[in-house]
Design a protein around this motif. Structure first.
Motif, PDB file in Angstrom:
ATOM      1  N   PRO A 122      17.077   5.311   5.521  1.00 23.65           N
ATOM      2  CA  PRO A 122      18.154   5.773   6.175  1.00 23.65           C
ATOM      3  C   PRO A 122      17.824   6.726   7.215  1.00 23.65           C
ATOM      4  CG  PRO A 122      18.446   6.141   3.857  1.00 23.65           C
ATOM      5  CD  PRO A 122      17.258   5.607   4.069  1.00 23.65           C
TER       6      PRO A 122
ATOM      7  N   LYS B 117      26.256  -3.214  10.450  1.00 18.05           N
ATOM      8  CA  LYS B 117      26.703  -2.329   9.614  1.00 18.05           C
ATOM      9  C   LYS B 117      25.538  -2.215   8.501  1.00 18.05           C
ATOM     10  CE  LYS B 117      31.584  -3.349   9.799  1.00 18.05           C
ATOM     11  NZ  LYS B 117      32.731  -4.098   8.864  1.00 18.05           N
ATOM     12  N   HIS B 118      24.767  -3.361   8.513  1.00 16.87           N
ATOM     13  CA  HIS B 118      23.803  -3.091   7.377  1.00 16.87           C
ATOM     14  C   HIS B 118      22.124  -3.068   8.174  1.00 16.87           C
ATOM     15  CE1 HIS B 118      27.282  -5.485   5.834  1.00 16.87           C
ATOM     16  NE2 HIS B 118      26.943  -4.949   4.670  1.00 16.87           N
ATOM     17  N   ARG B 119      22.020  -1.835   8.019  1.00 16.30           N
ATOM     18  CA  ARG B 119      20.562  -1.466   8.493  1.00 16.30           C
ATOM     19  C   ARG B 119      19.520  -1.605   7.551  1.00 16.30           C
ATOM     20  NH1 ARG B 119      17.332   2.645   9.313  1.00 16.30           N
ATOM     21  NH2 ARG B 119      16.255   3.103  11.285  1.00 16.30           N
ATOM     22  N   ARG B 120      18.385  -2.074   7.754  1.00 15.48           N
ATOM     23  CA  ARG B 120      17.243  -2.175   6.963  1.00 15.48           C
ATOM     24  C   ARG B 120      16.654  -0.786   6.999  1.00 15.48           C
ATOM     25  NH1 ARG B 120      14.974  -8.213   6.480  1.00 15.48           N
ATOM     26  NH2 ARG B 120      16.813  -9.033   5.502  1.00 15.48           N
TER      27      ARG B 120
ATOM     28  N   THR C  86      20.456  -8.987  10.719  1.00 18.02           N
ATOM     29  CA  THR C  86      21.393  -8.127   9.938  1.00 18.02           C
ATOM     30  C   THR C  86      22.433  -7.872  11.053  1.00 18.02           C
ATOM     31  OG1 THR C  86      19.927  -6.143  10.822  1.00 18.02           O
ATOM     32  CG2 THR C  86      19.596  -6.986   8.607  1.00 18.02           C
ATOM     33  N   THR C  87      23.704  -7.372  10.439  1.00 19.18           N
ATOM     34  CA  THR C  87      24.658  -7.187  11.288  1.00 19.18           C
ATOM     35  C   THR C  87      24.651  -5.477  11.777  1.00 19.18           C
ATOM     36  OG1 THR C  87      26.020  -6.446   9.465  1.00 19.18           O
ATOM     37  CG2 THR C  87      26.317  -8.667  10.433  1.00 19.18           C
TER      38      THR C  87
END
Length: 55
Positions: free
Chosen positions: A11, A5-8, A2-3
């Motif tokens: 939140p 910006k895209h956290r899995r 993942t980059t």
């Protein structure tokens, strides 16, 4: 992969700004319990966020 910006997953409970504010309050000799209450998170959540941010 993942980059950044895209956290899995779930939140984050605290933003980087809130963590910075917490460090300032802790530097002013406030307890972690008091700081966590001001940020409306559990003390454990605050401690974990501070530990993770310092890595």
């Amino acid at each position: 992969m993942t980059t950044p910006k895209h956290r899995r997953g779930r939140p984050l409970a605290l933003t980087s700004e809130q963590i910075a504010d917490a460090r300032i309050l802790l530097g002013a000799r406030q307890t972690r319990t008091a700081v966590a209450a001001k940020l409306r998170v559990a003390r454990w959540t605050l401690s974990r966020a501070l530990d993770t941010a310092s890595r």
